[in-house]
Design a protein around this motif. Structure first.
Motif, PDB file in Angstrom:
ATOM      1  N   HIS A  89      30.940  33.070  35.122  1.00 57.92           N
ATOM      2  CA  HIS A  89      31.513  34.408  34.934  1.00 57.92           C
ATOM      3  C   HIS A  89      32.090  34.479  33.525  1.00 57.92           C
ATOM      4  CE1 HIS A  89      35.874  33.443  35.003  1.00 57.92           C
ATOM      5  NE2 HIS A  89      35.541  32.474  35.845  1.00 57.92           N
ATOM      6  N   ARG A  90      32.457  35.676  33.070  1.00 53.01           N
ATOM      7  CA  ARG A  90      33.178  35.833  31.796  1.00 53.01           C
ATOM      8  C   ARG A  90      34.351  36.777  32.024  1.00 53.01           C
ATOM      9  NH1 ARG A  90      30.956  35.063  25.736  1.00 53.01           N
ATOM     10  NH2 ARG A  90      33.007  34.481  24.964  1.00 53.01           N
ATOM     11  N   ASP A  91      35.194  36.389  32.950  1.00 53.02           N
ATOM     12  CA  ASP A  91      36.331  37.183  33.395  1.00 53.02           C
ATOM     13  C   ASP A  91      37.599  36.378  33.120  1.00 53.02           C
ATOM     14  OD1 ASP A  91      37.766  39.201  34.592  1.00 53.02           O
ATOM     15  OD2 ASP A  91      36.859  38.975  36.572  1.00 53.02           O
ATOM     16  N   GLY A  92      38.744  36.909  33.520  1.00 56.00           N
ATOM     17  CA  GLY A  92      39.981  36.161  33.413  1.00 56.00           C
ATOM     18  C   GLY A  92      39.994  35.009  34.403  1.00 56.00           C
ATOM     19  N   LYS A  93      40.540  33.884  33.990  1.00 58.32           N
ATOM     20  CA  LYS A  93      40.526  32.687  34.826  1.00 58.32           C
ATOM     21  C   LYS A  93      41.195  32.933  36.175  1.00 58.32           C
ATOM     22  CE  LYS A  93      41.548  28.927  32.768  1.00 58.32           C
ATOM     23  NZ  LYS A  93      42.324  27.918  32.020  1.00 58.32           N
ATOM     24  N   TRP A  94      42.430  33.456  36.145  1.00 62.57           N
ATOM     25  CA  TRP A  94      43.196  33.590  37.386  1.00 62.57           C
ATOM     26  C   TRP A  94      42.820  34.852  38.153  1.00 62.57           C
ATOM     27  CZ3 TRP A  94      47.310  32.951  33.247  1.00 62.57           C
ATOM     28  CH2 TRP A  94      47.417  31.608  32.885  1.00 62.57           C
ATOM     29  N   SER A  95      42.588  35.949  37.438  1.00 64.54           N
ATOM     30  CA  SER A  95      42.228  37.183  38.146  1.00 64.54           C
ATOM     31  C   SER A  95      40.900  37.018  38.872  1.00 64.54           C
ATOM     32  CB  SER A  95      42.179  38.378  37.181  1.00 64.54           C
ATOM     33  OG  SER A  95      41.265  38.161  36.126  1.00 64.54           O
ATOM     34  N   HIS A  96      39.999  36.218  38.315  1.00 62.25           N
ATOM     35  CA  HIS A  96      38.715  36.024  38.984  1.00 62.25           C
ATOM     36  C   HIS A  96      38.832  35.039  40.136  1.00 62.25           C
ATOM     37  CE1 HIS A  96      34.384  36.852  38.904  1.00 62.25           C
ATOM     38  NE2 HIS A  96      34.256  35.629  39.401  1.00 62.25           N
ATOM     39  N   TYR A  97      39.533  33.944  39.922  1.00 62.07           N
ATOM     40  CA  TYR A  97      39.663  32.929  40.972  1.00 62.07           C
ATOM     41  C   TYR A  97      40.276  33.520  42.236  1.00 62.07           C
ATOM     42  CZ  TYR A  97      41.373  28.758  43.445  1.00 62.07           C
ATOM     43  OH  TYR A  97      41.647  27.804  44.392  1.00 62.07           O
ATOM     44  N   TYR A  98      41.325  34.313  42.087  1.00 63.51           N
ATOM     45  CA  TYR A  98      41.987  34.902  43.256  1.00 63.51           C
ATOM     46  C   TYR A  98      41.362  36.228  43.686  1.00 63.51           C
ATOM     47  CZ  TYR A  98      45.649  31.390  42.713  1.00 63.51           C
ATOM     48  OH  TYR A  98      46.341  30.204  42.638  1.00 63.51           O
ATOM     49  N   GLY A  99      40.346  36.697  42.968  1.00 60.85           N
ATOM     50  CA  GLY A  99      39.696  37.957  43.298  1.00 60.85           C
ATOM     51  C   GLY A  99      38.778  37.853  44.507  1.00 60.85           C
ATOM     52  N   GLU A 100      38.355  38.994  45.009  1.00 61.18           N
ATOM     53  CA  GLU A 100      37.546  39.034  46.231  1.00 61.18           C
ATOM     54  C   GLU A 100      36.209  38.328  46.077  1.00 61.18           C
ATOM     55  OE1 GLU A 100      37.117  43.024  47.538  1.00 61.18           O
ATOM     56  OE2 GLU A 100      39.269  43.344  47.919  1.00 61.18           O
ATOM     57  N   GLN A 101      35.557  38.508  44.930  1.00 62.99           N
ATOM     58  CA  GLN A 101      34.213  37.959  44.755  1.00 62.99           C
ATOM     59  C   GLN A 101      34.219  36.434  44.773  1.00 62.99           C
ATOM     60  OE1 GLN A 101      32.088  38.564  40.865  1.00 62.99           O
ATOM     61  NE2 GLN A 101      30.713  39.776  42.134  1.00 62.99           N
TER      62      GLN A 101
END
Length: 558
Positions: free
Chosen positions: A296-308
């Motif tokens: 991915h190329r997202d924020g580390k924490w926002s992506h890890y805890y995100g729904e996807q």
């Protein structure tokens, strides 16, 4: 000598974003009073030292499979134990995320969310490693001792009546990289790894990428960890006195080839300054016959805890810890998120390999007029620059819609005027109609380049076992000073990415002797910083007899 006039990202916008996040971090804490927990459970390890764990239980009758993490930061660093039950780590304030971060109040730093996993029928265990939190002893980071402690924790957890005996590891950063070494020891009840952005080579990924000393985050991290845990080593002092990859670093590097359990590796394109290289290396070199890569190329924490990402991890663990027939076994090995700009992918597709088998390898030549082309200069040419104050650039225009993906290799033929060594920095930038297109990067920096690389010239010897045509890997065993005026070849590894270029858009290669980002904590890529070079004249050679080239992979957009 430098770049042509271009429109750079808005520095004032970035400063405002950081200031707002400092005051109001984008973190949502969810109360979870229904989560049943046993705190500070004592676990003796083989030498009699008592380590302590927090155990979170589902409401349904057991036994249950276990999701576990271990680290030196303190398992009780959770909002539930903070002031007013809402305290969060200061790093959330310093490093803004592109999306909101949401987790329950018993969630420890960079650890799995107990509410999510207990609701799904897993026991969650968060452990203080030796010297951390409420565990006894003095810790030794990245070492065999730490891995043996983790081994004993896994085996103790597996033997409890609430456990099925199948333990999976999960977590971000240190909670990810601590998994490699214990997995190499092969605890009998370790059943799976979910390594979410964790470097795998202490020297090459963290302390001296490309042989260039990291003088930013490593300082911050070393001091913060020494305050959070009782540890035997002064990590920063060791880094300062060990510029070459000696036995001290080798002893702190896991044997990835010994890992045999199923593993899901998250290797992001947005953490080139810390975890990206090592995560991709873990996937490439791990011995497990069942391994998957998630990019991915997202924020580390926002992506890890995100729904996807949470849904992906649940599917993985359901399959490997519960034998669920949920389609995971048929899933291709690699999830590739291709980005045109910033955090949202233009396309997600799957492949059996990384880089994908249908990617073509192309070699572009650096030309003296500042272009990247299929052919070299017809006659030998030279482009000099002063490393302390200037840079050089070369531009390539995409002839059609292309995905540029995988690692890349920059080979330069060069000479120094009056120095025996130099640190070179290379970046690839993307432009559309004269405007730079930016991407999510390390430490909350949202104006990052496509990819980047570093290289100390005196560390130019390649490791023939680990290197590939697209990925040079250096030994870093000892320096080989240059002789001023002598022409040498140097290989610079540019880190993995997956970037879409539309026809007419441009890639710009820039080379300098300085880290190309500001150290300003509001407008720059704080806290990343690297040792700079002395001001000398470096001359890049091009042409048929001494070609300088950029080799990369691309795939035509269907």
């Amino acid at each position: 000598m430098g770049s042509a006039r271009i429109r750079r990202p808005d520095a004032m916008r970035r400063a405002g974003r950081r200031i707002v996040n400092l005051m109001r971090p984008g973190v949502d804490i969810v109360p979870a009073p229904e989560v049943r927990a046993d705190y500070d459970v004592a676990v003796p390890v083989r030498d009699g030292t008592v380590l302590r764990i927090n155990v979170f239980h589902p409401d349904t009758p057991g036994p249950h499979p276990v999701i576990m993490s271990a680290h030196p930061y303190g398992k009780d660093r959770m909002p539930l134990r903070g002031r007013h039950g809402r305290g969060i780590s200061g790093q959330y304030r310093l490093m803004p995320q592109p999306g909101r971060v949401r987790f329950s109040d018993p969630t420890s730093w960079e650890a799995p969310d107990p509410q999510v996993w207990t609701e799904h029928g897993y026991v969650v265990v968060n452990a203080d490693l030796r010297g951390g939190g409420t565990s006894e002893g003095i810790g030794s980071l990245f070492t065999e001792q730490e891995a043996q402690d983790y081994y004993d924790l896994i085996e103790w957890v597996a033997a409890q009546p609430w456990s099925t005996g199948r333990v999976g590891l999960d977590g971000v950063s240190y909670l990810a990289l601590s998994q490699y070494r214990v997995a190499a020891l092969r605890p009998p009840h370790l059943a799976a790894l979910c390594v979410w952005e964790g470097f795998s080579d202490f020297y090459r990924d963290f302390a001296y990428p490309g042989g260039v000393r990291e003088d930013g985050f490593s300082v911050f991290w070393s001091k913060a960890t020494a305050r959070a845990a009782r540890v035997s080593d002064d990590i920063r002092a060791e880094i300062l006195q060990r510029p070459d990859r000696d036995d001290w670093y080798a002893d702190r590097t896991p044997a990835l080839e010994r890992i045999t359990v199923p593993m899901l590796v998250c290797a992001s394109f947005s953490d080139h300054s810390l975890h990206s290289r090592g995560s991709f290396e873990a996937f490439r070199r791990a011995g497990s016959p069942r391994k998957w890569l998630y990019t991915h190329r997202d924020g580390k924490w926002s992506h890890y805890y995100g729904e996807q990402a949470t849904a992906e991890r649940i599917r993985f663990f359901d399959h490997v810890l519960r034998d669920a027939d949920n389609g995971w076994a048929e899933r291709p090995a690699v999830r590739i998120a291709v980005h045109e700009e910033r955090r949202n992918p233009a396309q997600i597709y799957y492949s059996d390999e990384w880089p994908p088998a249908d990617a073509e390898t192309a070699t572009l030549h650096l030309r003296t007029e500042g272009l990247l082309t299929d052919t070299p200069d017809p006659v030998p040419q030279q482009r000099p620059f002063h490393t302390g104050r200037e840079s050089l650039s070369w531009t390539w225009t995409a002839p059609t819609d292309l995905d540029i993906l995988g690692p890349a290799a920059l080979r330069l033929r060069l000479e120094l005027a009056d120095a025996e060594d130099l640190n070179l920095f290379a970046v690839l930038r993307k432009f559309r109609d004269g405007r730079e297109i930016c991407f999510e990067g390390s430490y909350g920096f949202d104006a990052d380049v496509v990819t980047k690389g570093w290289q100390r010239l005196a560390h130019r010897t390649l490791d023939p076992t680990l290197s590939t045509p697209l990925q040079p890997v250096h030994t870093h065993h000892k320096p080989e000073p240059l002789t001023p005026g002598d022409l040498i070849s140097i290989d610079i590894a540019l880190l993995p990415h997956a970037t879409r270029l539309r026809a007419g858009e441009q890639l710009r290669l820039e080379i300098s002797g300085r880290w190309p980002f500001s150290r300003d904590p509001l407008r720059g890529q704080f806290p990343a910083w690297y040792r700079q070079s002395p001001d000398t004249r470096c001359t890049i050679h091009t042409g048929p007899t001494a070609p300088s080239t950029l080799t990369l992979g691309w795939r035509r957009v269907p």
